[in-house]
Design a protein around this motif. Structure first.
Motif, PDB file in Angstrom:
ATOM      1  N   ALA A 142       0.914  -1.162  -0.008  1.00 27.85           N
ATOM      2  CA  ALA A 142      -0.077  -0.024  -0.002  1.00 27.85           C
ATOM      3  C   ALA A 142       0.847   1.188   0.015  1.00 27.85           C
ATOM      4  O   ALA A 142       0.729   2.154  -0.743  1.00 27.85           O
ATOM      5  CB  ALA A 142      -0.966   0.146   1.233  1.00 27.85           C
ATOM      6  N   ARG A 145       2.217   1.887  -3.558  1.00 32.00           N
ATOM      7  CA  ARG A 145       1.360   2.175  -4.522  1.00 32.00           C
ATOM      8  C   ARG A 145       1.081   3.940  -4.255  1.00 32.00           C
ATOM      9  O   ARG A 145       1.187   4.431  -4.996  1.00 32.00           O
ATOM     10  CB  ARG A 145       0.011   1.509  -4.274  1.00 32.00           C
ATOM     11  CG  ARG A 145       0.131   0.045  -5.097  1.00 32.00           C
ATOM     12  CD  ARG A 145      -1.038  -0.535  -5.107  1.00 32.00           C
ATOM     13  NE  ARG A 145      -1.857  -0.594  -3.706  1.00 32.00           N
ATOM     14  CZ  ARG A 145      -1.765  -1.757  -2.952  1.00 32.00           C
ATOM     15  NH1 ARG A 145      -1.128  -2.786  -3.544  1.00 32.00           N
ATOM     16  NH2 ARG A 145      -2.603  -1.881  -1.883  1.00 32.00           N
ATOM     17  N   ALA A 146       0.948   4.156  -2.979  1.00 27.40           N
ATOM     18  CA  ALA A 146       0.908   5.647  -2.611  1.00 27.40           C
ATOM     19  C   ALA A 146       1.932   6.346  -2.930  1.00 27.40           C
ATOM     20  O   ALA A 146       1.865   7.543  -3.401  1.00 27.40           O
ATOM     21  CB  ALA A 146       0.396   5.719  -1.174  1.00 27.40           C
ATOM     22  N   LEU A 206       3.963   8.082   4.817  1.00 27.36           N
ATOM     23  CA  LEU A 206       3.717   6.824   3.948  1.00 27.36           C
ATOM     24  C   LEU A 206       3.357   5.857   5.377  1.00 27.36           C
ATOM     25  O   LEU A 206       2.533   4.908   4.995  1.00 27.36           O
ATOM     26  CB  LEU A 206       4.932   6.067   3.257  1.00 27.36           C
ATOM     27  CG  LEU A 206       5.274   7.144   1.812  1.00 27.36           C
ATOM     28  CD1 LEU A 206       6.533   6.456   1.273  1.00 27.36           C
ATOM     29  CD2 LEU A 206       3.877   6.641   1.085  1.00 27.36           C
ATOM     30  N   VAL A 209      -0.145   5.679   6.091  1.00 23.84           N
ATOM     31  CA  VAL A 209      -0.929   5.049   4.902  1.00 23.84           C
ATOM     32  C   VAL A 209      -0.599   3.465   5.194  1.00 23.84           C
ATOM     33  O   VAL A 209      -1.582   2.741   5.229  1.00 23.84           O
ATOM     34  CB  VAL A 209      -0.402   5.288   3.618  1.00 23.84           C
ATOM     35  CG1 VAL A 209      -1.144   4.346   2.435  1.00 23.84           C
ATOM     36  CG2 VAL A 209      -0.993   6.549   3.357  1.00 23.84           C
ATOM     37  N   LYS A 214      -4.696   6.055   6.949  1.00 28.11           N
ATOM     38  CA  LYS A 214      -5.210   7.051   5.908  1.00 28.11           C
ATOM     39  C   LYS A 214      -5.157   6.154   4.658  1.00 28.11           C
ATOM     40  O   LYS A 214      -4.569   5.321   4.466  1.00 28.11           O
ATOM     41  CB  LYS A 214      -4.141   8.205   5.610  1.00 28.11           C
ATOM     42  CG  LYS A 214      -4.246   9.193   6.978  1.00 28.11           C
ATOM     43  CD  LYS A 214      -5.656  10.179   6.826  1.00 28.11           C
ATOM     44  CE  LYS A 214      -5.621  11.203   7.536  1.00 28.11           C
ATOM     45  NZ  LYS A 214      -6.535  12.091   7.700  1.00 28.11           N
ATOM     46  N   GLU A 216      -4.587   5.499   0.619  1.00 32.23           N
ATOM     47  CA  GLU A 216      -3.286   5.443  -0.270  1.00 32.23           C
ATOM     48  C   GLU A 216      -3.466   6.890  -1.063  1.00 32.23           C
ATOM     49  O   GLU A 216      -2.491   7.727  -1.338  1.00 32.23           O
ATOM     50  CB  GLU A 216      -3.397   4.313  -1.221  1.00 32.23           C
ATOM     51  CG  GLU A 216      -3.146   2.894  -0.829  1.00 32.23           C
ATOM     52  CD  GLU A 216      -2.988   1.868  -1.942  1.00 32.23           C
ATOM     53  OE1 GLU A 216      -2.955   2.332  -2.817  1.00 32.23           O
ATOM     54  OE2 GLU A 216      -3.536   0.791  -1.285  1.00 32.23           O
ATOM     55  N   ALA A 217      -4.771   7.321  -1.346  1.00 33.83           N
ATOM     56  CA  ALA A 217      -4.707   8.425  -2.028  1.00 33.83           C
ATOM     57  C   ALA A 217      -4.484   9.862  -1.178  1.00 33.83           C
ATOM     58  O   ALA A 217      -4.154  10.942  -1.868  1.00 33.83           O
ATOM     59  CB  ALA A 217      -6.161   9.087  -2.735  1.00 33.83           C
ATOM     60  N   TRP A 218      -4.154   9.673   0.170  1.00 36.61           N
ATOM     61  CA  TRP A 218      -3.897  10.705   0.761  1.00 36.61           C
ATOM     62  C   TRP A 218      -2.688  11.313   0.705  1.00 36.61           C
ATOM     63  O   TRP A 218      -2.232  12.269   0.556  1.00 36.61           O
ATOM     64  CB  TRP A 218      -3.907  10.146   2.395  1.00 36.61           C
ATOM     65  CG  TRP A 218      -3.485  11.295   3.802  1.00 36.61           C
ATOM     66  CD1 TRP A 218      -4.334  12.374   3.540  1.00 36.61           C
ATOM     67  CD2 TRP A 218      -2.557  11.189   4.453  1.00 36.61           C
ATOM     68  NE1 TRP A 218      -3.789  12.917   4.843  1.00 36.61           N
ATOM     69  CE2 TRP A 218      -2.753  12.421   5.017  1.00 36.61           C
ATOM     70  CE3 TRP A 218      -1.585  10.424   4.792  1.00 36.61           C
ATOM     71  CZ2 TRP A 218      -1.898  12.701   6.404  1.00 36.61           C
ATOM     72  CZ3 TRP A 218      -0.588  10.741   5.550  1.00 36.61           C
ATOM     73  CH2 TRP A 218      -0.895  11.831   6.526  1.00 36.61           C
ATOM     74  N   ILE A 219      -1.600  10.597   0.150  1.00 35.17           N
ATOM     75  CA  ILE A 219      -0.169  10.998  -0.178  1.00 35.17           C
ATOM     76  C   ILE A 219      -0.468  11.924  -1.366  1.00 35.17           C
ATOM     77  O   ILE A 219       0.166  13.182  -1.415  1.00 35.17           O
ATOM     78  CB  ILE A 219       0.647  10.026  -0.668  1.00 35.17           C
ATOM     79  CG1 ILE A 219       1.006   9.106   0.437  1.00 35.17           C
ATOM     80  CG2 ILE A 219       1.931  10.424  -0.997  1.00 35.17           C
ATOM     81  CD1 ILE A 219       1.494   9.488   1.870  1.00 35.17           C
TER      82      ILE A 219
END
Length: 262
Positions: A142, A145-146, A206, A209, A214, A216-219
């Motif tokens: 995860a 990916r983020a 990270l 996440v 949070k 993944e889109a949070w980054i």
């Protein structure tokens, strides 16, 4: 020269006082130690310039420095002579002559860092100086990916410390990966340059996440928002290692610090 060091006992790379001034008590720096050792070999004071400063507690595998010397010594003499005058936590890996216009900082085209995390319920007994322990389960996939949202040239204001003195926050992230090998998670980053605490702030976010706190889109949202105050905490320094800078082949340096022609 390439300098290898364990930064645990140092207040970072950069000398905290100017040459000739008395050093601050209990604030030893790697630069101060290296310059003192070089000065002994040269028989007179030597000033150095590094590829990238490291903070207190941060390690380096191949910190590249350059210096001018009015006296001639062969590379082996510089390496062995300097290393014998350094504490056990610092050594000189190699030394090569360079052109007069070479600059350890400005000639570099990229820098590479690795942050190492031990992810298990029990604290470490071995190698604890070179990694950070996280007891809660963390999803490395995860986080990987983020992290891909950080690739390319972007404004990294959300991941710079308030004390950063860089004139702007735009940096070009060439590569970023997060991968697990058993209980160890490595974060590896390469960029043209890094802001003060940028790597540790990215890792800290990270991990938010990775723990599932949070999405993944949070980054990507943090990056777009450019607000450091809403990002994750700064990760501890002990897990961070400056692997090496990278230079054009024309500089004539060893392969580990030379960009591929590909």
């Amino acid at each position: 020269m390439a300098v290898e060091y364990d930064g645990s006992a140092f207040s970072g790379w950069q000398r905290l006082t100017r040459p000739g001034e008395e050093g601050r008590r209990d604030e030893a720096t790697v630069q101060e130690a290296v310059e003192a050792a070089l000065g002994f070999v040269a028989g007179q004071p030597i000033a150095t310039v590094c590829a990238g400063r490291t903070d207190a507690g941060v390690h380096a595998r191949a910190q590249v420095i350059h210096f001018d010397s009015p006296v001639a010594r062969d590379p082996r003499g510089w390496v062995l002579g300097t290393t014998t005058r350094l504490p056990p936590s610092v050594c000189i890996r190699w030394c090569v002559p360079v052109a007069g216009d070479f600059h350890a900082r400005f000639s570099a085209r990229a820098r590479r860092y690795r942050y190492r995390l031990l992810n298990r319920p029990v604290r470490p007994a071995l190698m604890r100086e070179y990694l950070v322990w996280e007891r809660r389960p963390v999803d490395a996939r995860a986080m990987h990916r983020a992290a891909q949202a950080l690739l390319g040239e972007q404004d990294f204001s959300a991941f710079r410390t308030v004390h950063c003195q860089a004139p702007h926050a735009r940096r070009n992230m060439h590569e970023i990966s997060v991968h697990r090998d058993g209980e160890v998670i490595d974060f590896e980053l390469q960029a043209n340059a890094f802001l003060h605490h940028q790597v540790r702030n990215i890792v800290g976010s990270l991990l938010v996440v990775g723990r599932g706190e949070k999405p993944e889109a949070w980054i990507a949202e943090l990056l777009a928002g450019r607000d450091r105050t809403v990002a994750g905490p700064t990760a501890p320094p002990g897990g961070l290692m400056f692997l090496n800078p990278l230079y054009p082949p024309a500089c004539g340096l060893p392969a580990e610090v030379t960009l591929s022609d590909a």
